[in-house]
Design a protein around this motif. Structure first.
Motif, PDB file in Angstrom:
ATOM      1  N   LYS A 312      -5.290   9.312 -15.559  1.00 17.05           N
ATOM      2  CA  LYS A 312      -5.588   8.930 -14.178  1.00 17.05           C
ATOM      3  C   LYS A 312      -5.075   7.537 -13.830  1.00 17.05           C
ATOM      4  O   LYS A 312      -4.771   7.265 -12.670  1.00 17.05           O
ATOM      5  CB  LYS A 312      -7.098   9.005 -13.929  1.00 17.05           C
ATOM      6  CG  LYS A 312      -7.665  10.417 -14.042  1.00 17.05           C
ATOM      7  CD  LYS A 312      -9.165  10.424 -13.767  1.00 17.05           C
ATOM      8  CE  LYS A 312      -9.723  11.834 -13.870  1.00 17.05           C
ATOM      9  NZ  LYS A 312     -11.191  11.871 -13.607  1.00 17.05           N
ATOM     10  N   LYS A 313      -5.007   6.653 -14.842  1.00 12.35           N
ATOM     11  CA  LYS A 313      -4.550   5.289 -14.600  1.00 12.35           C
ATOM     12  C   LYS A 313      -3.510   4.921 -15.653  1.00 12.35           C
ATOM     13  O   LYS A 313      -3.781   5.007 -16.856  1.00 12.35           O
ATOM     14  CB  LYS A 313      -5.713   4.293 -14.636  1.00 12.35           C
ATOM     15  CG  LYS A 313      -6.752   4.524 -13.542  1.00 12.35           C
ATOM     16  CD  LYS A 313      -7.870   3.491 -13.616  1.00 12.35           C
ATOM     17  CE  LYS A 313      -8.896   3.722 -12.508  1.00 12.35           C
ATOM     18  NZ  LYS A 313      -9.999   2.723 -12.560  1.00 12.35           N
ATOM     19  N   LEU A 314      -2.329   4.502 -15.183  1.00 14.69           N
ATOM     20  CA  LEU A 314      -1.238   4.125 -16.072  1.00 14.69           C
ATOM     21  C   LEU A 314      -0.714   2.762 -15.656  1.00 14.69           C
ATOM     22  O   LEU A 314      -0.242   2.580 -14.538  1.00 14.69           O
ATOM     23  CB  LEU A 314      -0.115   5.168 -16.002  1.00 14.69           C
ATOM     24  CG  LEU A 314       1.143   4.865 -16.813  1.00 14.69           C
ATOM     25  CD1 LEU A 314       0.821   4.682 -18.294  1.00 14.69           C
ATOM     26  CD2 LEU A 314       2.176   5.982 -16.622  1.00 14.69           C
ATOM     27  N   TYR A 330       2.611  12.934 -16.319  1.00 15.73           N
ATOM     28  CA  TYR A 330       1.281  12.452 -15.928  1.00 15.73           C
ATOM     29  C   TYR A 330       0.963  12.924 -14.512  1.00 15.73           C
ATOM     30  O   TYR A 330       0.813  12.140 -13.592  1.00 15.73           O
ATOM     31  CB  TYR A 330       1.173  10.925 -16.045  1.00 15.73           C
ATOM     32  CG  TYR A 330       2.303  10.140 -15.438  1.00 15.73           C
ATOM     33  CD1 TYR A 330       2.204   9.626 -14.155  1.00 15.73           C
ATOM     34  CD2 TYR A 330       3.482   9.901 -16.144  1.00 15.73           C
ATOM     35  CE1 TYR A 330       3.234   8.903 -13.581  1.00 15.73           C
ATOM     36  CE2 TYR A 330       4.517   9.184 -15.589  1.00 15.73           C
ATOM     37  CZ  TYR A 330       4.389   8.684 -14.307  1.00 15.73           C
ATOM     38  OH  TYR A 330       5.417   7.966 -13.751  1.00 15.73           O
ATOM     39  N   PRO A 331       0.837  14.226 -14.311  1.00 18.66           N
ATOM     40  CA  PRO A 331       0.663  14.794 -12.965  1.00 18.66           C
ATOM     41  C   PRO A 331      -0.648  14.420 -12.282  1.00 18.66           C
ATOM     42  O   PRO A 331      -0.747  14.549 -11.064  1.00 18.66           O
ATOM     43  CB  PRO A 331       0.733  16.307 -13.218  1.00 18.66           C
ATOM     44  CG  PRO A 331       0.274  16.470 -14.641  1.00 18.66           C
ATOM     45  CD  PRO A 331       0.804  15.265 -15.360  1.00 18.66           C
ATOM     46  N   ALA A 332      -1.649  13.980 -13.043  1.00 18.64           N
ATOM     47  CA  ALA A 332      -2.963  13.696 -12.452  1.00 18.64           C
ATOM     48  C   ALA A 332      -3.170  12.222 -12.147  1.00 18.64           C
ATOM     49  O   ALA A 332      -4.264  11.828 -11.757  1.00 18.64           O
ATOM     50  CB  ALA A 332      -4.069  14.180 -13.389  1.00 18.64           C
ATOM     51  N   VAL A 333      -2.125  11.397 -12.301  1.00 15.04           N
ATOM     52  CA  VAL A 333      -2.304   9.954 -12.169  1.00 15.04           C
ATOM     53  C   VAL A 333      -2.736   9.566 -10.760  1.00 15.04           C
ATOM     54  O   VAL A 333      -2.250  10.104  -9.765  1.00 15.04           O
ATOM     55  CB  VAL A 333      -1.005   9.205 -12.566  1.00 15.04           C
ATOM     56  CG1 VAL A 333       0.069   9.321 -11.486  1.00 15.04           C
ATOM     57  CG2 VAL A 333      -1.296   7.744 -12.859  1.00 15.04           C
ATOM     58  N   GLU A 334      -3.705   8.647 -10.682  1.00 21.71           N
ATOM     59  CA  GLU A 334      -4.233   8.157  -9.410  1.00 21.71           C
ATOM     60  C   GLU A 334      -3.855   6.703  -9.160  1.00 21.71           C
ATOM     61  O   GLU A 334      -3.754   6.277  -8.011  1.00 21.71           O
ATOM     62  CB  GLU A 334      -5.761   8.301  -9.398  1.00 21.71           C
ATOM     63  CG  GLU A 334      -6.241   9.744  -9.528  1.00 21.71           C
ATOM     64  CD  GLU A 334      -7.744   9.838  -9.643  1.00 21.71           C
ATOM     65  OE1 GLU A 334      -8.414   8.770  -9.674  1.00 21.71           O
ATOM     66  OE2 GLU A 334      -8.266  10.967  -9.728  1.00 21.71           O
ATOM     67  N   ALA A 335      -3.669   5.932 -10.227  1.00 19.88           N
ATOM     68  CA  ALA A 335      -3.280   4.521 -10.113  1.00 19.88           C
ATOM     69  C   ALA A 335      -2.114   4.274 -11.056  1.00 19.88           C
ATOM     70  O   ALA A 335      -2.175   4.623 -12.235  1.00 19.88           O
ATOM     71  CB  ALA A 335      -4.450   3.605 -10.448  1.00 19.88           C
ATOM     72  N   GLN A 358      -3.211   7.250  -5.563  1.00 17.18           N
ATOM     73  CA  GLN A 358      -3.994   6.511  -4.579  1.00 17.18           C
ATOM     74  C   GLN A 358      -3.628   5.038  -4.517  1.00 17.18           C
ATOM     75  O   GLN A 358      -3.815   4.399  -3.493  1.00 17.18           O
ATOM     76  CB  GLN A 358      -5.494   6.647  -4.906  1.00 17.18           C
ATOM     77  CG  GLN A 358      -6.003   8.080  -4.873  1.00 17.18           C
ATOM     78  CD  GLN A 358      -7.469   8.164  -5.263  1.00 17.18           C
ATOM     79  OE1 GLN A 358      -8.158   7.153  -5.382  1.00 17.18           O
ATOM     80  NE2 GLN A 358      -7.954   9.381  -5.485  1.00 17.18           N
ATOM     81  N   SER A 359      -3.105   4.488  -5.617  1.00 15.77           N
ATOM     82  CA  SER A 359      -2.716   3.080  -5.658  1.00 15.77           C
ATOM     83  C   SER A 359      -1.430   2.937  -6.451  1.00 15.77           C
ATOM     84  O   SER A 359      -1.304   3.513  -7.540  1.00 15.77           O
ATOM     85  CB  SER A 359      -3.812   2.226  -6.306  1.00 15.77           C
ATOM     86  OG  SER A 359      -5.020   2.301  -5.569  1.00 15.77           O
ATOM     87  N   LEU A 360      -0.498   2.160  -5.900  1.00 15.90           N
ATOM     88  CA  LEU A 360       0.794   1.944  -6.544  1.00 15.90           C
ATOM     89  C   LEU A 360       1.171   0.482  -6.431  1.00 15.90           C
ATOM     90  O   LEU A 360       1.152  -0.096  -5.347  1.00 15.90           O
ATOM     91  CB  LEU A 360       1.869   2.817  -5.877  1.00 15.90           C
ATOM     92  CG  LEU A 360       3.311   2.568  -6.333  1.00 15.90           C
ATOM     93  CD1 LEU A 360       3.490   2.991  -7.783  1.00 15.90           C
ATOM     94  CD2 LEU A 360       4.291   3.312  -5.424  1.00 15.90           C
ATOM     95  N   TRP A 361       1.493  -0.120  -7.591  1.00 14.99           N
ATOM     96  CA  TRP A 361       2.004  -1.489  -7.627  1.00 14.99           C
ATOM     97  C   TRP A 361       3.430  -1.420  -8.162  1.00 14.99           C
ATOM     98  O   TRP A 361       3.658  -0.991  -9.291  1.00 14.99           O
ATOM     99  CB  TRP A 361       1.163  -2.367  -8.545  1.00 14.99           C
ATOM    100  CG  TRP A 361      -0.240  -2.585  -8.063  1.00 14.99           C
ATOM    101  CD1 TRP A 361      -0.704  -3.633  -7.322  1.00 14.99           C
ATOM    102  CD2 TRP A 361      -1.379  -1.746  -8.302  1.00 14.99           C
ATOM    103  NE1 TRP A 361      -2.052  -3.499  -7.066  1.00 14.99           N
ATOM    104  CE2 TRP A 361      -2.493  -2.345  -7.658  1.00 14.99           C
ATOM    105  CE3 TRP A 361      -1.558  -0.548  -8.995  1.00 14.99           C
ATOM    106  CZ2 TRP A 361      -3.755  -1.782  -7.697  1.00 14.99           C
ATOM    107  CZ3 TRP A 361      -2.812   0.017  -9.022  1.00 14.99           C
ATOM    108  CH2 TRP A 361      -3.906  -0.591  -8.385  1.00 14.99           C
ATOM    109  N   ALA A 362       4.399  -1.842  -7.353  1.00 16.93           N
ATOM    110  CA  ALA A 362       5.800  -1.733  -7.768  1.00 16.93           C
ATOM    111  C   ALA A 362       6.613  -2.942  -7.333  1.00 16.93           C
ATOM    112  O   ALA A 362       7.844  -2.873  -7.250  1.00 16.93           O
ATOM    113  CB  ALA A 362       6.416  -0.445  -7.216  1.00 16.93           C
ATOM    114  N   GLY A 363       5.962  -4.059  -7.040  1.00 16.61           N
ATOM    115  CA  GLY A 363       6.683  -5.256  -6.646  1.00 16.61           C
ATOM    116  C   GLY A 363       7.330  -5.940  -7.842  1.00 16.61           C
ATOM    117  O   GLY A 363       7.119  -5.565  -8.997  1.00 16.61           O
TER     118      GLY A 363
END
Length: 448
Positions: A312-314, A330-335, A358-363
Protein backbone atom coordinates in the motif's frame (compact mmCIF):
# COMPACT_ATOMS: atom_id res chain seq x y z
CA UNK A 1 3.42 10.28 58.02
CA UNK A 2 2.00 13.71 57.20
CA UNK A 3 0.31 14.44 53.88
CA UNK A 4 3.17 16.63 52.69
CA UNK A 5 5.73 13.95 53.50
CA UNK A 6 3.75 11.19 51.82
CA UNK A 7 3.23 13.25 48.71
CA UNK A 8 6.95 14.01 48.57
CA UNK A 9 7.69 10.31 48.72
CA UNK A 10 5.78 9.84 45.49
CA UNK A 11 7.11 12.88 43.69
CA UNK A 12 10.72 12.71 44.76
CA UNK A 13 11.47 9.00 44.86
CA UNK A 14 11.00 8.43 48.57
CA UNK A 15 12.82 11.57 49.69
CA UNK A 16 11.42 13.64 52.54
CA UNK A 17 9.95 16.95 51.48
CA UNK A 18 12.19 18.91 53.84
CA UNK A 19 15.31 17.47 52.25
CA UNK A 20 14.66 18.38 48.60
CA UNK A 21 14.13 21.67 46.82
CA UNK A 22 12.19 21.80 43.57
CA UNK A 23 10.41 24.34 41.42
CA UNK A 24 7.39 23.08 39.51
CA UNK A 25 5.16 24.36 36.73
CA UNK A 26 1.79 22.87 35.89
CA UNK A 27 0.18 22.81 32.43
CA UNK A 28 -3.50 22.55 33.28
CA UNK A 29 -4.90 21.57 29.82
CA UNK A 30 -2.32 18.80 29.38
CA UNK A 31 -2.30 17.80 33.06
CA UNK A 32 1.50 17.88 32.84
CA UNK A 33 3.63 18.95 35.80
CA UNK A 34 7.35 19.60 35.35
CA UNK A 35 9.71 20.03 38.32
CA UNK A 36 13.34 21.09 38.37
CA UNK A 37 15.37 19.67 41.22
CA UNK A 38 18.16 22.15 40.49
CA UNK A 39 16.02 25.16 41.34
CA UNK A 40 16.37 25.98 45.02
CA UNK A 41 13.26 28.16 45.18
CA UNK A 42 10.54 27.50 47.69
CA UNK A 43 8.31 24.49 47.38
CA UNK A 44 5.06 26.41 47.49
CA UNK A 45 4.07 25.34 43.98
CA UNK A 46 4.90 21.65 44.43
CA UNK A 47 1.39 20.71 45.48
CA UNK A 48 -0.15 21.84 42.21
CA UNK A 49 1.25 18.57 40.81
CA UNK A 50 -1.24 16.64 42.90
CA UNK A 51 -3.79 16.46 40.05
CA UNK A 52 -1.26 15.91 37.24
CA UNK A 53 -1.43 12.84 35.01
CA UNK A 54 2.16 13.32 33.74
CA UNK A 55 4.92 14.17 36.21
CA UNK A 56 8.41 15.18 35.05
CA UNK A 57 11.36 15.46 37.44
CA UNK A 58 14.59 16.85 35.99
CA UNK A 59 18.07 17.90 37.02
CA UNK A 60 19.95 16.89 40.10
CA UNK A 61 22.45 14.64 41.85
CA UNK A 62 20.63 12.34 44.24
CA UNK A 63 23.65 10.51 45.67
CA UNK A 64 23.27 12.26 49.02
CA UNK A 65 19.80 10.78 49.45
CA UNK A 66 20.78 7.12 49.02
CA UNK A 67 20.07 6.56 52.72
CA UNK A 68 16.36 7.23 52.23
CA UNK A 69 16.04 4.04 50.17
CA UNK A 70 15.05 2.22 53.37
CA UNK A 71 11.82 4.20 53.78
CA UNK A 72 8.92 1.79 54.27
CA UNK A 73 5.44 1.96 52.80
CA UNK A 74 2.79 2.36 55.49
CA UNK A 75 -0.99 2.57 55.23
CA UNK A 76 -1.10 6.38 55.21
CA UNK A 77 1.28 6.50 52.26
CA UNK A 78 -0.74 3.88 50.39
CA UNK A 79 -3.87 6.01 50.83
CA UNK A 80 -2.13 9.00 49.26
CA UNK A 81 -0.73 6.95 46.40
CA UNK A 82 -4.16 5.66 45.49
CA UNK A 83 -5.48 9.23 45.30
CA UNK A 84 -2.91 10.37 42.73
CA UNK A 85 -3.83 10.66 39.05
CA UNK A 86 -0.28 10.23 37.74
CA UNK A 87 -0.09 7.67 34.93
CA UNK A 88 3.36 8.63 33.60
CA UNK A 89 6.59 9.70 35.34
CA UNK A 90 9.64 11.06 33.52
CA UNK A 91 13.02 11.23 35.25
CA UNK A 92 15.52 13.36 33.32
CA UNK A 93 19.09 14.65 33.66
CA UNK A 94 19.70 12.86 36.95
CA UNK A 95 22.54 11.16 38.75
CA UNK A 96 20.69 8.58 40.81
CA UNK A 97 21.88 5.61 42.89
CA UNK A 98 20.26 2.41 41.73
CA UNK A 99 19.10 1.75 45.29
CA UNK A 100 16.78 4.77 44.99
CA UNK A 101 15.33 3.40 41.76
CA UNK A 102 14.66 0.13 43.57
CA UNK A 103 13.11 2.09 46.43
CA UNK A 104 10.64 3.98 44.29
CA UNK A 105 9.51 0.70 42.74
CA UNK A 106 8.05 -0.26 46.13
CA UNK A 107 5.47 2.52 45.79
CA UNK A 108 4.38 1.85 42.21
CA UNK A 109 2.03 -1.12 42.80
CA UNK A 110 -0.29 1.29 44.63
CA UNK A 111 -0.36 3.88 41.82
CA UNK A 112 -2.12 4.18 38.47
CA UNK A 113 1.23 4.44 36.74
CA UNK A 114 1.41 2.85 33.28
CA UNK A 115 4.49 4.59 31.77
CA UNK A 116 7.96 5.11 33.21
CA UNK A 117 10.66 7.03 31.37
CA UNK A 118 14.33 7.83 32.06
CA UNK A 119 16.06 10.46 29.88
CA UNK A 120 19.76 11.25 30.13
CA UNK A 121 20.20 9.54 33.47
CA UNK A 122 23.20 7.86 35.09
CA UNK A 123 22.49 4.99 37.45
CA UNK A 124 25.17 4.62 40.11
CA UNK A 125 26.16 1.32 41.69
CA UNK A 126 23.94 -1.73 42.02
CA UNK A 127 20.90 -2.51 44.10
CA UNK A 128 19.38 -5.66 45.48
CA UNK A 129 16.12 -6.33 43.66
CA UNK A 130 15.11 -9.21 45.92
CA UNK A 131 12.24 -7.16 47.50
CA UNK A 132 10.67 -6.98 44.03
CA UNK A 133 10.45 -10.74 43.71
CA UNK A 134 6.92 -11.71 42.60
CA UNK A 135 5.77 -8.06 42.66
CA UNK A 136 3.67 -7.02 39.67
CA UNK A 137 3.79 -3.36 38.69
CA UNK A 138 1.08 -1.56 36.68
CA UNK A 139 3.76 -0.11 34.36
CA UNK A 140 3.38 -1.53 30.85
CA UNK A 141 5.67 0.91 28.99
CA UNK A 142 9.31 1.46 29.98
CA UNK A 143 11.67 3.85 28.19
CA UNK A 144 15.40 4.56 28.60
CA UNK A 145 17.10 7.23 26.47
CA UNK A 146 20.76 8.16 26.88
CA UNK A 147 21.19 6.19 30.08
CA UNK A 148 24.37 4.84 31.66
CA UNK A 149 24.45 1.95 34.10
CA UNK A 150 26.50 -1.05 35.12
CA UNK A 151 26.81 -3.85 32.57
CA UNK A 152 23.80 -6.06 31.92
CA UNK A 153 26.04 -9.10 31.47
CA UNK A 154 25.95 -10.28 35.08
CA UNK A 155 22.46 -9.13 36.05
CA UNK A 156 20.60 -12.37 35.40
CA UNK A 157 19.58 -12.79 39.04
CA UNK A 158 18.28 -9.22 39.19
CA UNK A 159 16.09 -9.80 36.15
CA UNK A 160 14.74 -12.98 37.68
CA UNK A 161 13.55 -10.99 40.73
CA UNK A 162 11.81 -8.56 38.35
CA UNK A 163 10.39 -11.27 36.13
CA UNK A 164 6.84 -11.11 37.53
CA UNK A 165 6.64 -7.53 36.26
CA UNK A 166 8.80 -7.79 33.14
CA UNK A 167 6.81 -10.78 31.91
CA UNK A 168 3.79 -8.47 31.54
CA UNK A 169 5.64 -5.48 30.04
CA UNK A 170 4.33 -4.51 26.59
CA UNK A 171 6.64 -1.70 25.36
CA UNK A 172 10.39 -1.32 25.93
CA UNK A 173 12.63 1.41 24.50
CA UNK A 174 16.39 1.63 25.08
CA UNK A 175 17.96 4.19 22.72
CA UNK A 176 21.33 5.95 22.54
CA UNK A 177 22.56 4.00 25.54
CA UNK A 178 25.64 2.23 24.09
CA UNK A 179 24.01 -1.20 24.42
CA UNK A 180 26.24 -3.82 22.71
CA UNK A 181 23.82 -6.73 23.04
CA UNK A 182 20.81 -8.03 24.99
CA UNK A 183 21.54 -11.03 27.23
CA UNK A 184 19.64 -14.10 26.08
CA UNK A 185 18.28 -14.70 29.58
CA UNK A 186 16.91 -11.17 29.62
CA UNK A 187 15.15 -11.59 26.26
CA UNK A 188 13.43 -14.73 27.53
CA UNK A 189 11.95 -12.80 30.47
CA UNK A 190 9.98 -10.49 28.17
CA UNK A 191 7.32 -13.05 27.32
CA UNK A 192 4.56 -10.61 26.38
CA UNK A 193 6.64 -7.74 24.97
CA UNK A 194 5.06 -6.38 21.78
CA UNK A 195 7.28 -3.36 21.03
CA UNK A 196 11.09 -3.14 21.30
CA UNK A 197 13.16 -0.14 20.19
CA UNK A 198 16.94 -0.49 20.58
CA UNK A 199 17.88 2.12 17.98
CA UNK A 200 21.14 4.05 18.02
CA UNK A 201 23.10 1.55 20.09
CA UNK A 202 26.09 -0.70 19.34
CA UNK A 203 24.48 -3.96 18.22
CA UNK A 204 26.55 -5.85 15.62
CA UNK A 205 25.97 -8.94 13.49
CA UNK A 206 27.78 -11.17 16.00
CA UNK A 207 25.68 -9.87 18.91
CA UNK A 208 22.36 -10.43 17.19
CA UNK A 209 22.38 -14.19 17.88
CA UNK A 210 22.61 -13.86 21.68
CA UNK A 211 20.23 -10.90 21.70
CA UNK A 212 17.50 -12.74 19.79
CA UNK A 213 18.20 -16.30 20.84
CA UNK A 214 15.52 -19.00 20.50
CA UNK A 215 12.78 -18.33 23.04
CA UNK A 216 13.52 -14.62 23.41
CA UNK A 217 10.73 -12.09 22.79
CA UNK A 218 8.19 -14.73 21.64
CA UNK A 219 5.36 -12.22 21.06
CA UNK A 220 7.36 -9.33 19.64
CA UNK A 221 5.50 -7.49 16.87
CA UNK A 222 7.52 -4.28 16.39
CA UNK A 223 11.33 -4.24 16.37
CA UNK A 224 13.38 -1.11 15.69
CA UNK A 225 17.12 -1.57 15.10
CA UNK A 226 17.76 1.76 13.42
CA UNK A 227 21.30 3.14 13.38
CA UNK A 228 23.24 0.28 14.95
CA UNK A 229 26.33 -1.45 13.52
CA UNK A 230 24.60 -4.16 11.50
CA UNK A 231 26.17 -5.01 8.15
CA UNK A 232 24.77 -8.32 6.89
CA UNK A 233 21.25 -8.39 5.50
CA UNK A 234 21.35 -12.20 5.36
CA UNK A 235 22.60 -12.65 8.93
CA UNK A 236 19.93 -10.28 10.24
CA UNK A 237 17.23 -12.18 8.38
CA UNK A 238 18.44 -15.53 9.71
CA UNK A 239 18.64 -14.27 13.29
CA UNK A 240 15.20 -12.66 13.33
CA UNK A 241 13.45 -15.53 11.58
CA UNK A 242 12.54 -17.04 14.96
CA UNK A 243 10.32 -14.01 15.75
CA UNK A 244 7.11 -15.57 14.48
CA UNK A 245 4.87 -12.61 15.34
CA UNK A 246 7.10 -9.88 13.89
CA UNK A 247 5.06 -7.46 11.79
CA UNK A 248 7.15 -4.25 11.74
CA UNK A 249 10.94 -4.19 11.30
CA UNK A 250 13.11 -1.08 11.07
CA UNK A 251 16.70 -1.64 9.87
CA UNK A 252 17.26 1.88 8.59
CA UNK A 253 20.61 3.67 8.86
CA UNK A 254 22.63 0.47 9.08
CA UNK A 255 25.34 -0.12 6.47
CA UNK A 256 23.89 -3.32 5.06
CA UNK A 257 25.64 -5.52 2.53
CA UNK A 258 23.31 -7.71 0.53
CA UNK A 259 23.57 -10.24 -2.28
CA UNK A 260 20.82 -10.19 -4.96
CA UNK A 261 19.12 -13.24 -3.47
CA UNK A 262 19.41 -15.44 -0.41
CA UNK A 263 18.00 -18.62 1.06
CA UNK A 264 16.58 -16.78 4.08
CA UNK A 265 12.88 -15.99 4.04
CA UNK A 266 11.30 -13.47 6.36
CA UNK A 267 8.35 -14.45 8.46
CA UNK A 268 5.06 -14.13 6.52
CA UNK A 269 3.76 -11.99 9.39
CA UNK A 270 6.02 -9.09 8.30
CA UNK A 271 3.91 -6.16 7.05
CA UNK A 272 6.20 -3.12 7.43
CA UNK A 273 9.88 -3.12 6.44
CA UNK A 274 12.16 -0.07 6.62
CA UNK A 275 15.46 -0.38 4.73
CA UNK A 276 16.03 3.33 4.17
CA UNK A 277 19.56 4.80 4.25
CA UNK A 278 21.26 1.39 4.32
CA UNK A 279 23.42 1.85 1.21
CA UNK A 280 21.64 -0.86 -0.76
CA UNK A 281 22.23 -1.01 -4.53
CA UNK A 282 19.48 -3.59 -4.88
CA UNK A 283 16.78 -5.00 -2.63
CA UNK A 284 17.56 -8.66 -1.89
CA UNK A 285 15.10 -11.41 -2.65
CA UNK A 286 12.88 -12.74 -1.38
CA UNK A 287 10.67 -10.24 0.40
CA UNK A 288 7.45 -11.31 2.10
CA UNK A 289 4.64 -11.04 -0.46
CA UNK A 290 2.38 -9.86 2.37
CA UNK A 291 4.30 -6.56 2.78
CA UNK A 292 2.06 -3.50 3.00
CA UNK A 293 4.72 -0.81 3.62
CA UNK A 294 8.23 -0.80 2.13
CA UNK A 295 10.66 2.06 2.69
CA UNK A 296 13.84 1.85 0.61
CA UNK A 297 14.44 5.58 0.32
CA UNK A 298 17.89 7.19 0.42
CA UNK A 299 19.74 4.24 -1.11
CA UNK A 300 21.56 3.55 -4.40
CA UNK A 301 18.77 1.67 -6.17
CA UNK A 302 18.61 1.73 -9.97
CA UNK A 303 15.47 -0.42 -10.14
CA UNK A 304 12.90 -2.25 -8.07
CA UNK A 305 11.29 -5.28 -9.69
CA UNK A 306 9.79 -7.18 -6.75
CA UNK A 307 6.18 -8.32 -7.08
CA UNK A 308 4.33 -7.11 -3.97
CA UNK A 309 0.60 -7.46 -4.64
CA UNK A 310 -0.55 -6.19 -1.22
CA UNK A 311 1.81 -3.23 -0.95
CA UNK A 312 0.00 0.00 0.00
CA UNK A 313 2.92 2.35 0.66
CA UNK A 314 6.17 2.40 -1.33
CA UNK A 315 8.90 4.92 -0.55
CA UNK A 316 11.63 5.23 -3.21
CA UNK A 317 12.81 8.79 -2.60
CA UNK A 318 16.44 9.77 -3.16
CA UNK A 319 17.65 6.82 -5.19
CA UNK A 320 19.02 6.54 -8.74
CA UNK A 321 15.89 5.45 -10.58
CA UNK A 322 15.57 6.59 -14.18
CA UNK A 323 12.13 5.08 -14.72
CA UNK A 324 9.01 4.37 -12.73
CA UNK A 325 8.91 0.74 -11.50
CA UNK A 326 6.25 -1.29 -13.24
CA UNK A 327 2.87 -0.72 -11.56
CA UNK A 328 2.02 -4.35 -12.27
CA UNK A 329 4.30 -5.28 -9.39
CA UNK A 330 2.40 -3.17 -6.84
CA UNK A 331 -1.19 -2.79 -8.11
CA UNK A 332 -2.64 -1.94 -4.67
CA UNK A 333 -0.30 0.95 -3.86
CA UNK A 334 -1.96 4.01 -2.29
CA UNK A 335 1.10 6.16 -1.48
CA UNK A 336 4.17 6.36 -3.70
CA UNK A 337 7.28 8.52 -3.33
CA UNK A 338 9.63 8.94 -6.30
CA UNK A 339 11.12 12.32 -5.45
CA UNK A 340 14.85 12.95 -5.71
CA UNK A 341 15.59 10.40 -8.43
CA UNK A 342 16.78 10.69 -12.06
CA UNK A 343 13.38 10.28 -13.73
CA UNK A 344 12.87 12.37 -16.88
CA UNK A 345 9.25 11.51 -17.58
CA UNK A 346 6.27 9.96 -15.82
CA UNK A 347 4.43 7.88 -18.43
CA UNK A 348 0.73 8.60 -18.51
CA UNK A 349 -0.24 4.96 -18.85
CA UNK A 350 1.69 3.86 -15.79
CA UNK A 351 0.15 6.59 -13.67
CA UNK A 352 -3.33 5.57 -14.73
CA UNK A 353 -2.54 1.93 -13.95
CA UNK A 354 -2.18 2.86 -10.27
CA UNK A 355 -5.91 2.90 -9.67
CA UNK A 356 -5.68 3.06 -5.88
CA UNK A 357 -3.11 5.84 -5.76
CA UNK A 358 -3.99 8.59 -3.28
CA UNK A 359 -0.66 10.36 -2.72
CA UNK A 360 2.29 10.81 -5.06
CA UNK A 361 5.60 12.57 -4.44
CA UNK A 362 7.69 12.95 -7.60
CA UNK A 363 9.47 16.29 -7.32
CA UNK A 364 13.20 16.82 -7.55
CA UNK A 365 13.66 14.67 -10.68
CA UNK A 366 15.38 15.47 -13.99
CA UNK A 367 12.31 16.18 -16.07
CA UNK A 368 12.48 16.58 -19.85
CA UNK A 369 10.18 19.47 -20.69
CA UNK A 370 10.62 19.33 -24.44
CA UNK A 371 7.73 18.93 -26.84
CA UNK A 372 8.24 15.17 -26.87
CA UNK A 373 8.59 14.90 -23.12
CA UNK A 374 5.80 17.28 -22.18
CA UNK A 375 3.19 15.24 -23.98
CA UNK A 376 3.25 12.63 -21.17
CA UNK A 377 3.37 14.99 -18.22
CA UNK A 378 -0.11 16.60 -18.24
CA UNK A 379 -1.37 13.47 -16.52
CA UNK A 380 0.73 14.42 -13.53
CA UNK A 381 -0.43 18.04 -13.53
CA UNK A 382 -4.06 17.01 -13.77
CA UNK A 383 -3.71 15.01 -10.57
CA UNK A 384 -2.43 17.99 -8.62
CA UNK A 385 -4.69 17.41 -5.57
CA UNK A 386 -3.02 14.04 -5.12
CA UNK A 387 0.49 15.46 -5.36
CA UNK A 388 1.50 17.31 -2.16
CA UNK A 389 4.77 18.71 -3.56
CA UNK A 390 3.27 20.08 -6.80
CA UNK A 391 4.21 22.45 -8.38
CA UNK A 392 7.18 23.97 -6.53
CA UNK A 393 9.37 20.84 -6.53
CA UNK A 394 8.84 20.00 -10.21
CA UNK A 395 11.46 21.66 -12.41
CA UNK A 396 12.91 21.04 -15.84
CA UNK A 397 16.38 19.64 -16.45
CA UNK A 398 16.04 19.72 -20.24
CA UNK A 399 15.96 21.16 -22.85
CA UNK A 400 18.32 24.10 -22.14
CA UNK A 401 15.63 26.68 -22.88
CA UNK A 402 13.55 25.41 -19.93
CA UNK A 403 16.31 24.30 -17.53
CA UNK A 404 15.44 25.34 -13.97
CA UNK A 405 11.92 26.48 -14.89
CA UNK A 406 8.85 25.14 -13.12
CA UNK A 407 7.39 22.24 -15.02
CA UNK A 408 3.93 23.79 -15.04
CA UNK A 409 5.29 26.93 -16.75
CA UNK A 410 7.18 24.87 -19.31
CA UNK A 411 4.04 22.88 -20.06
CA UNK A 412 2.18 26.08 -20.86
CA UNK A 413 4.95 27.12 -23.24
CA UNK A 414 5.13 23.72 -24.88
CA UNK A 415 1.36 23.67 -25.41
CA UNK A 416 1.86 25.79 -28.52
CA UNK A 417 4.42 23.29 -29.75
CA UNK A 418 2.07 20.41 -29.07
CA UNK A 419 -0.79 22.19 -30.84
CA UNK A 420 1.39 22.90 -33.83
CA UNK A 421 2.49 19.30 -33.94
CA UNK A 422 -1.09 18.09 -33.82
CA UNK A 423 -2.11 20.37 -36.72
CA UNK A 424 0.76 19.26 -38.97
CA UNK A 425 -1.01 16.12 -40.35
CA UNK A 426 -4.10 18.19 -41.15
CA UNK A 427 -2.01 20.68 -43.09
CA UNK A 428 -0.42 17.87 -45.08
CA UNK A 429 -3.83 16.49 -45.98
CA UNK A 430 -5.10 19.87 -47.10
CA UNK A 431 -2.10 20.47 -49.31
CA UNK A 432 -2.37 16.97 -50.74
CA UNK A 433 -6.03 17.48 -51.52
CA UNK A 434 -5.30 20.73 -53.32
CA UNK A 435 -2.71 18.83 -55.34
CA UNK A 436 -5.34 16.28 -56.27
CA UNK A 437 -3.82 13.35 -54.39
CA UNK A 438 -6.53 13.15 -51.68
CA UNK A 439 -10.19 14.00 -51.73
CA UNK A 440 -12.18 16.01 -49.20
CA UNK A 441 -14.08 12.90 -48.09
CA UNK A 442 -10.82 11.34 -46.95
CA UNK A 443 -10.01 14.44 -44.92
CA UNK A 444 -13.42 14.24 -43.24
CA UNK A 445 -12.88 10.55 -42.49
CA UNK A 446 -9.47 11.28 -40.94
CA UNK A 447 -10.95 13.97 -38.72
CA UNK A 448 -13.72 11.60 -37.67
Amino acid sequence: MQLSQAFAVVLLMGLQLSEVAASCSFNQPQRHCSCSLLDQDKLGNLFQCFSASVLELRGGNLEQFAGFASISVDESVIGILKMLNVTKIVFGDLLVPEVLVAAVMKFMPYMRLTELQFDNCTFLGKASWLPMDRVILPVSSLRFHKVTSSSLADRGQDFSYLSSWLESLRDLTVTQSQVPYIPCSMGKVFRTLRYLDVSENRLQDQSMGPSFCPGAFPQLQVLKLRHNNLSSFLATCETLHQLEELGHLDLSQNGLLAVPSSSCEWQPSLRILNLSATGLEHVPRPLPPSLEVLDVSSNELHALDHALPFLKKLFLSNNRLRAVPSPQNYPAVEALSLDGNLISCLPRGELRALRHLQSLWAGGNLYNCSCAGACELPALASRGPLVPDWPQDYRCAAPPRHRGALLKDALAAELQCSTAGAMAPVSVLLLSCLAGTLCLAQIRAWLG
